[in-house]
Design a protein around this motif. Structure first.
Motif, short mmCIF file in Angstrom:
data_model
loop_
_atom_site.label_atom_id
_atom_site.label_comp_id
_atom_site.label_asym_id
_atom_site.label_seq_id
_atom_site.Cartn_x
_atom_site.Cartn_y
_atom_site.Cartn_z
N LEU A 1 1.02 -1.15 -0.07
CA LEU A 1 -0.11 -0.02 0.02
C LEU A 1 0.92 1.15 -0.09
N GLU A 2 0.25 2.36 -0.03
CA GLU A 2 0.78 3.81 0.32
C GLU A 2 0.09 4.33 1.30
N HIS A 3 0.62 5.24 1.99
CA HIS A 3 -0.14 6.00 3.15
C HIS A 3 -0.38 7.51 2.65
N PRO A 4 -1.52 8.31 2.79
CA PRO A 4 -1.41 9.54 2.80
C PRO A 4 -0.28 10.03 3.72
N SER A 5 0.10 11.42 3.62
CA SER A 5 1.26 11.96 4.45
C SER A 5 0.73 11.84 5.92
N VAL A 6 1.83 11.19 6.41
CA VAL A 6 1.86 11.09 8.01
C VAL A 6 3.17 10.89 8.69
N TYR A 7 3.58 11.53 9.89
CA TYR A 7 4.48 11.21 10.80
C TYR A 7 4.15 9.79 11.50
N THR A 8 4.82 8.89 11.71
CA THR A 8 4.73 8.02 12.82
C THR A 8 6.05 7.67 13.65
N ALA A 9 5.76 7.72 15.20
CA ALA A 9 6.80 7.62 16.03
C ALA A 9 6.99 6.20 16.69
N GLY A 10 8.03 5.71 16.31
CA GLY A 10 8.05 4.28 17.22
C GLY A 10 8.47 4.56 18.62
N LYS A 11 8.83 3.35 19.30
CA LYS A 11 8.84 3.43 20.78
C LYS A 11 9.97 3.97 21.33
N ARG A 12 11.20 4.36 20.32
CA ARG A 12 12.50 5.04 20.83
C ARG A 12 12.48 6.50 20.44
N THR A 13 11.46 7.00 19.85
CA THR A 13 11.50 8.42 19.40
C THR A 13 11.55 9.40 20.63
N GLN A 14 12.46 10.26 20.54
CA GLN A 14 12.71 11.52 21.53
C GLN A 14 12.12 12.62 21.24
N PRO A 15 11.82 13.34 22.18
CA PRO A 15 11.07 14.58 22.11
C PRO A 15 11.61 15.53 21.02
N GLU A 16 13.07 15.62 20.91
CA GLU A 16 13.68 16.33 19.98
C GLU A 16 13.71 15.82 18.43
N ASP A 17 12.92 14.53 18.42
CA ASP A 17 12.91 14.07 17.13
C ASP A 17 11.82 14.66 16.37
N ARG A 18 10.77 14.92 17.11
CA ARG A 18 9.36 15.25 16.62
C ARG A 18 9.36 16.59 15.60
N PRO A 19 8.48 16.43 14.75
CA PRO A 19 8.18 17.42 13.55
C PRO A 19 8.12 19.11 14.22
N THR A 20 8.87 19.69 13.41
CA THR A 20 8.89 21.24 13.79
C THR A 20 7.90 21.99 13.17
N ASN A 21 7.15 21.36 11.94
CA ASN A 21 6.04 22.02 11.38
C ASN A 21 4.66 21.88 11.89
N GLY A 22 4.43 21.50 12.89
CA GLY A 22 3.07 21.37 13.75
C GLY A 22 2.26 20.22 13.34
N GLN A 23 2.73 19.37 12.43
CA GLN A 23 1.89 18.49 12.03
C GLN A 23 1.88 17.18 12.76
N PRO A 24 0.71 16.48 12.81
CA PRO A 24 0.49 15.35 14.09
C PRO A 24 1.10 14.15 13.55
N VAL A 25 1.27 13.74 14.90
CA VAL A 25 2.34 12.40 14.83
C VAL A 25 1.54 11.14 15.17
N VAL A 26 1.41 10.17 14.64
CA VAL A 26 0.87 8.82 15.15
C VAL A 26 1.83 7.99 15.99
N ASP A 27 1.73 7.81 17.42
CA ASP A 27 2.77 7.01 18.07
C ASP A 27 2.12 5.62 17.98
N VAL A 28 3.04 4.76 17.60
CA VAL A 28 3.00 3.39 17.12
C VAL A 28 3.99 2.48 17.97
N ASP A 29 3.34 1.03 17.95
CA ASP A 29 3.82 0.18 18.77
C ASP A 29 5.03 -0.59 18.07
#
Length: 254
Positions: free
Chosen positions: A58-86
């Motif tokens: 498949l393909e996905h529409p534009s989305v950020y996904t954060a795995g279990k080791r994502t750090q706060p400083e990794d997260r997007p600076t453009n205000g887009q939402p993030v799906v926290d995933v397992d």
């Protein structure tokens, strides 16, 4: 072979518990949360032997996904939402023009997570080399498929991996950059790596390389790698720090 240890199974042996052919499901453009929910449902059914092994393509529409080791400083600076995933790993982006494959596979006992990841990488390396990215390979310490630095260009990632294995069944999987934009990577620390870049097949080959062009070659290589017909080889060209090593799991946001 570039792995911390020898695999549990010989390289020419299938890593799957079942010998039946893979069921390939071409789903088109699917919302990330819907695809995640479908994976969870199918994985539970596969663990109960209600269905066979399958691969969601498949393909996905534009989305950020954060795995279990994502750090706060990794997260997007453009205000887009993030799906926290397992899944494992840190943050990444998915979008149109990127080929995503989610194997829902019951692995043979004893489950060998490292060998499974190496086989996914091998399938990707075979696929991108066959289309013309001859130097694609591995960076020891980092998952995924990479193109080595050349001229003024740094090492760059062509394909990312993120997996989860529950009750011996795999979820999540791989994403191959074909013709997608790289704009959204500029607003995150992709996979927690700030000393390398991200690329696409279209950029590397200087022509448009579509998801449709790459789908059949990737699925064929994936099937062969899981079955042991395509053997894991040493395609390592560099070493680099593991971007997840020693990091705590960060509580999911939201």
């Amino acid at each position: 072979m570039s792995a911390p240890r020898e695999p549990f199974f010989p390289a020419d042996r299938s890593i799957r518990a079942d010998e039946a052919p893979l069921e390939i499901r071409h789903l088109g453009l699917v919302d990330y949360q819907q695809a995640w929910d479908l994976q969870a449902e199918l994985a539970a059914r596969r663990a109960a032997d209600e269905i066979g092994d399958q691969v969601l393509v498949l393909e996905h529409p534009s989305v950020y996904t954060a795995g279990k080791r994502t750090q706060p400083e990794d997260r997007p600076t453009n205000g887009q939402p993030v799906v926290d995933v397992d899944r494992g790993g840190r943050i990444t982006w998915h979008g149109e023009g990127q080929l995503v494959a989610y194997p829902i596979i019951k692995l043979a006992d004893p489950v060998d997570v490292v060998d499974y990841v190496r086989r996914l990488e091998e399938a990707l390396i075979e696929t991108v080399r066959n289309v013309g990215v001859d130097e694609a390979g591995r960076i020891n310490g980092r998952s995924g498929v990479w193109v080595p630095a050349s001229g003024t260009r740094r090492d760059r990632k062509l394909a990312a991996l993120g997996i989860r294995i529950t009750r011996g069944v795999t979820m999540h999987g791989l994403a191959l950059n074909c013709s997608n934009t790289l704009e959204f990577y500029e607003h995150i620390v992709a996979c927690g790596i700030d000393d390398a870049d991200v690329s696409t097949l279209s950029l590397e080959l200087d022509r448009e390389v579509t998801v449709e062009e790459m789908t059949t070659p990737l699925i064929d290589a994936l099937d062969a790698a899981l079955a042991g017909r395509l053997k894991v080889a040493d395609h390592t060209f560099a070493e680099a720090p593991d971007p997840t090593k020693g990091l705590p799991r960060v509580p999911r946001q939201g």
